[in-house]
Design a protein around this motif. Structure first.
Motif, PDB file in Angstrom:
ATOM      1  N   MET A 107       0.839  -1.198   0.000  1.00 49.78           N
ATOM      2  CA  MET A 107       0.000   0.000   0.000  1.00 49.78           C
ATOM      3  C   MET A 107       0.872   1.244   0.000  1.00 49.78           C
ATOM      4  O   MET A 107       1.926   1.280   0.636  1.00 49.78           O
ATOM      5  N   ARG A 108       0.434   2.268  -0.741  1.00 53.46           N
ATOM      6  CA  ARG A 108       1.170   3.529  -0.748  1.00 53.46           C
ATOM      7  C   ARG A 108       1.116   4.175   0.630  1.00 53.46           C
ATOM      8  O   ARG A 108       0.152   3.998   1.383  1.00 53.46           O
ATOM      9  N   GLU A 109       2.161   4.936   0.965  1.00 53.63           N
ATOM     10  CA  GLU A 109       2.257   5.576   2.274  1.00 53.63           C
ATOM     11  C   GLU A 109       2.607   7.051   2.123  1.00 53.63           C
ATOM     12  O   GLU A 109       3.209   7.474   1.139  1.00 53.63           O
ATOM     13  N   ARG A 110       2.243   7.828   3.145  1.00 50.19           N
ATOM     14  CA  ARG A 110       2.739   9.203   3.282  1.00 50.19           C
ATOM     15  C   ARG A 110       3.959   9.150   4.195  1.00 50.19           C
ATOM     16  O   ARG A 110       3.949   8.446   5.207  1.00 50.19           O
ATOM     17  N   PHE A 128      -2.027 -10.904  -9.836  1.00 53.28           N
ATOM     18  CA  PHE A 128      -2.103 -10.145  -8.595  1.00 53.28           C
ATOM     19  C   PHE A 128      -1.987  -8.647  -8.870  1.00 53.28           C
ATOM     20  O   PHE A 128      -1.176  -8.220  -9.690  1.00 53.28           O
ATOM     21  N   CYS A 129      -2.785  -7.867  -8.176  1.00 49.80           N
ATOM     22  CA  CYS A 129      -2.685  -6.409  -8.200  1.00 49.80           C
ATOM     23  C   CYS A 129      -2.280  -5.928  -6.818  1.00 49.80           C
ATOM     24  O   CYS A 129      -2.715  -6.483  -5.801  1.00 49.80           O
ATOM     25  N   SER A 130      -1.446  -4.894  -6.763  1.00 46.59           N
ATOM     26  CA  SER A 130      -0.930  -4.438  -5.474  1.00 46.59           C
ATOM     27  C   SER A 130      -0.526  -2.977  -5.567  1.00 46.59           C
ATOM     28  O   SER A 130      -0.735  -2.314  -6.568  1.00 46.59           O
ATOM     29  N   TRP A 131       0.081  -2.496  -4.472  1.00 49.93           N
ATOM     30  CA  TRP A 131       0.583  -1.120  -4.363  1.00 49.93           C
ATOM     31  C   TRP A 131      -0.541  -0.117  -4.635  1.00 49.93           C
ATOM     32  O   TRP A 131      -0.395   0.800  -5.437  1.00 49.93           O
ATOM     33  N   PRO A 132      -1.689  -0.262  -3.963  1.00 44.03           N
ATOM     34  CA  PRO A 132      -2.832   0.611  -4.277  1.00 44.03           C
ATOM     35  C   PRO A 132      -2.691   1.999  -3.688  1.00 44.03           C
ATOM     36  O   PRO A 132      -2.050   2.206  -2.659  1.00 44.03           O
ATOM     37  N   CYS A 160      -1.435   0.332  -8.412  1.00 42.66           N
ATOM     38  CA  CYS A 160      -0.379   0.917  -9.236  1.00 42.66           C
ATOM     39  C   CYS A 160       0.534  -0.168  -9.795  1.00 42.66           C
ATOM     40  O   CYS A 160       1.509   0.148 -10.481  1.00 42.66           O
ATOM     41  N   GLN A 161       0.231  -1.439  -9.500  1.00 40.70           N
ATOM     42  CA  GLN A 161       1.116  -2.526  -9.917  1.00 40.70           C
ATOM     43  C   GLN A 161       0.304  -3.779 -10.176  1.00 40.70           C
ATOM     44  O   GLN A 161      -0.656  -4.070  -9.469  1.00 40.70           O
ATOM     45  N   PHE A 162       0.714  -4.538 -11.215  1.00 39.29           N
ATOM     46  CA  PHE A 162       0.153  -5.875 -11.397  1.00 39.29           C
ATOM     47  C   PHE A 162       1.279  -6.857 -11.653  1.00 39.29           C
ATOM     48  O   PHE A 162       2.371  -6.497 -12.088  1.00 39.29           O
ATOM     49  N   GLU A 163       0.992  -8.132 -11.370  1.00 41.29           N
ATOM     50  CA  GLU A 163       1.946  -9.213 -11.610  1.00 41.29           C
ATOM     51  C   GLU A 163       1.228 -10.362 -12.277  1.00 41.29           C
ATOM     52  O   GLU A 163       0.201 -10.846 -11.773  1.00 41.29           O
ATOM     53  N   TYR A 164       1.769 -10.799 -13.411  1.00 37.48           N
ATOM     54  CA  TYR A 164       1.181 -11.886 -14.191  1.00 37.48           C
ATOM     55  C   TYR A 164       2.162 -13.058 -14.178  1.00 37.48           C
ATOM     56  O   TYR A 164       3.346 -12.887 -14.478  1.00 37.48           O
TER      57      TYR A 164
END
Length: 353
Positions: free
Chosen positions: A1-4, A194-198, A204-208
């Motif tokens: 997950m994105r962070e501040r 998979f989708c990640s880094w939302p 913002c990222q996918f993995e196939y």
């Protein structure tokens, strides 16, 4: 997950770091004390040879990865990836992992996303994968609404960017907008996808993944070609291999700078010794305190916060990482400075290291 993320402006001594812990304890939080065992994450530790990792033998380590770093690279990605894949096949085993990162460029002009993005071609035991990541010009984390006025623009841009990558590599991935977020799905539900880094607008990222170890060599090369003819930074990540295997990987040309990353289990007050061991290029991160912000800001939105220690050749610093901002944007730095007792600056981490 994105962070501040925010970080203190000036270098600190380790005693000043411990004083921040005492300050947090006085507010009713539960920071780590000097003798408490913590997990310290090390990155960018430059070494001359794989066996130099012995410099951390005094501590228990895990997730050890040797990174081959090439800057200003203009070579043939297909040939380089093929060389790593050939060596990987000789030494592969359960727990071994090899991936190569390379930039790719979005042709459409982006306003909210960086045109320069990144992909990883990876090999694990019994499968390979292609991972594609976008980088945004600013971080709007899940749950934050401060840029909702531009949500349609965010979604259109992100969909366009992902579609460029999907079309270039020829993957069967569908993009849709659902509940005001971008959603990616594989048209073949049997494929691990998979989708990640939302962030607030979707992944913002996918993995196939595929069971064919050779399937992505050519498509990944086509994605790499979007950056031609510019010089790029390229990294290869090697995890779970013997020293013999690492030396074989090291023979791949052109030569690369070697850098380790790993997790170290240690007492908090061992951080100065670890910082010295990984100089001059290494950086370390360790958690000093975790809490929910409503413990201190009952009137604000609740957020998960981590106050951490950062170590480098310059000394120590304090970082604050939050899954979202609990206060209005203009109030965040002032609140964190009062909390930590040091001036801070907004400092998102690099997306692709």
């Amino acid at each position: 997950m994105r962070e501040r993320r925010w970080e203190t402006r000036a270098a600190m001594t380790f005693n000043e770091v411990l004083a921040v812990g005492e300050r947090l304890a006085a507010l009713g939080l539960k920071p780590a004390v000097a003798a408490k065992d913590v997990i310290c994450y090390v990155e960018e530790w430059t070494v001359e040879a794989p066996e130099d990792f012995d410099g951390l033998d005094a501590w228990s380590t895990e997730d050890v990865t040797l990174v081959h770093v090439r800057e200003g690279w203009r070579g043939d990605f297909f040939l380089l990836a093929g060389a790593y894949h050939t060596t990987y096949l000789r030494f592969q085993d359960v727990g071994t992992y090899c991936s190569i990162s390379h930039p790719w460029r979005i042709r459409e002009r982006m306003l909210l996303h960086e045109n320069r993005s990144m992909f990883w071609l990876g090999f694990r035991h019994a499968h390979s994968f292609l991972r594609v990541r976008l980088q945004t010009r600013e971080v709007v984390t899940p749950g934050e609404t401060r840029d909702d006025a531009r949500r349609d623009q965010w979604l259109d841009e992100r969909r366009t960017a992902f579609l460029e990558a999907i079309t270039t590599v020829g993957l069967p991935i569908n993009t849709t907008i659902e509940q005001r977020q971008l959603v990616l799905r594989s048209s073949d539900p049997s494929i691990p996808f998979f989708c990640s880094w939302p962030d607030a607008f979707g992944p913002c990222q996918f993995e196939y993944n595929t069971s064919d170890a050779y399937e992505f060599l050519v498509p990944a090369s086509q994605l790499a070609a979007t950056c031609a003819p510019e010089a790029v930074g390229l990294r290869t990540y090697l995890t779970g291999f013997s020293e013999e295997a690492l030396h074989e990987f090291g023979a791949i040309v052109p030569p690369a700078r070697l850098a380790y990353r790993c997790s170290v289990h240690c007492p908090l007050d061992d951080l100065p010794e670890i910082r010295s061991a990984i100089e001059p290029d290494g950086r370390l991160y360790a958690t000093l305190c975790e809490f929910q912000t409503q413990e201190l800001l009952p009137e604000g939105d609740d957020a998960s916060a981590i106050i951490g220690v950062v170590g480098s050749h310059a000394g120590f610093a304090i970082e604050a990482r939050l899954n979202k901002a609990p206060l209005k944007e203009e109030l965040m730095s002032g609140w964190l400075e009062r909390l930590i007792g040091q001036p801070v600056v907004y400092a998102p981490l690099p997306a692709f290291v």
